[in-house]
Design an enzyme around this catalytic site. Structure first.
Site, PDB file in Angstrom:
ATOM      1  CE  LYS A  46      -4.515  -0.970   1.938  1.00 43.90           C
ATOM      2  NZ  LYS A  46      -5.421  -0.683   3.048  1.00 43.90           N
ATOM      3  CG  ASP A  60      -8.885   1.577   3.069  1.00 42.11           C
ATOM      4  OD1 ASP A  60      -9.653   0.771   2.505  1.00 42.11           O
ATOM      5  OD2 ASP A  60      -7.661   1.389   3.181  1.00 42.11           O
TER       6      ASP A  60
END
Ligand code: ATR
Length: 273
Positions: free
Chosen positions: A67, A104
């Site tokens: 990520k 997210d």
């Protein structure tokens, strides 16, 4: 034939993302597929550019451990990805540039308002347990929602302090948060405690106001002990599975221009073994 999508990570075999996106591709008649691609950290410098150069890919999701590494391969980052410091979705813009974003924070907040449309933290105090990657996205979302005070409680105090400095939050000692809950509007667990196979989250909710909402980002089990405790004392609660579904919803929209429905049927599909 529409372009495909994928998720990269290591390990990746247990990812639920293929089920989510393939379900939507079926629902919206998009003739493409979404696959899981295992990329070990040692292979990332070779395999990530290969995927990004693939003309048949609309984009992909990124999970642990890539990520942050993915950032250097992007041509530009959205404000969300910059603030969170991690990318969970890449897509190509009209000029063909690789854009790194992070869905997210959207997933976290959308999950809450889908269940409680009038719920707000604007001007309120909230408490976040944990200071890892998930906490960053949650705290960013809460800042955007105008929370007045965000208190971070984490086992490793230094990590909580670092996050608090960056986002303008307060810190409290791990295990010292019972009284702090007294005037909280929202309590979020972003730690792995309470997850199947992990130690329990031992927490006393007796100071939490009756109208506070409790959210756990752990979704295995679906109804964690924290949520059971919240429900038993009459608090509103939101399960963590929705964060997974809603972060996927936004990614799907980036790739295919459709905001897909998060339905009970989807949730059932994702949870079926
Ligand atoms: P994620 O990206 O899912 O947030 P992470 O970055 O590994 O994962 O963060 C996990 C969080 O769970 C951290 O806040 C971690 O606390 P530390 O910063 O002290 O490591 C918390 N956590 C994990 N196991 C824990 C335990 N046994 N007791 C308390 N906190 C724990």
């Amino acid at each position: 034939m529409a372009k495909n999508a994928a998720v990269i990570g290591h390990p990746i075999a247990h990812s639920k993302s293929p089920r989510i996106h393939n379900f939507w591709m079926g629902q919206y008649n998009i003739s493409a597929s979404y696959t899981a691609v295992d990329i070990a950290p040692t292979e990332s410098d070779v395999k990530i550019p290969q995927l990004l150069a693939n003309e048949n890919l609309a984009g992909f999701n990124i999970t642990l451990p890539h990520k942050e590494r993915i950032i250097s391969f992007c041509d530009a980052l959205t404000a969300d990805a910059k603030a969170i410091g991690a990318v969970n979705t890449v897509y190509k813009d009209d000029a063909g540039r690789i854009i790194g974003t992070n869905t997210d924070a959207y997933g976290f907040w959308q999950n809450i308002v889908a269940a409680y449309p009038n719920f707000s933290v604007t001007g309120d105090k909230v408490c976040v347990l944990g200071a890892g990657g998930a906490a960053r996205a949650v705290i960013y979302a809460l800042k955007q929602q105008g929370a007045r005070q965000i208190v971070i409680c984490n086992r490793t105090h230094k990590k909580a302090e670092k996050l608090a400095d960056e986002f303008g939050c307060d810190v409290c000692d791990w295990g010292d948060y019972a009284e702090l809950l007294a005037d909280c509007k929202l309590l979020v667990n972003t730690t792995s405690l309470g997850m199947s196979g992990q130690p329990p989250l031992e927490i006393d909710l007796s100071f939490l106001p009756q109208d506070a909402l409790v959210n756990d980002i752990v979704y295995a089990p679906l109804q964690t002990e924290l949520l059971q405790k919240a429900a038993a004392r009459g608090n509103k609660y939101v399960q963590g599975i929705g964060m997974l579904l809603y972060q996927a919803q936004k990614a799907f929209q980036y790739w295919y221009g459709v905001l897909p429905e998060v339905s009970d049927a989807l949730q059932k599909e994702v949870l079926s073994s």
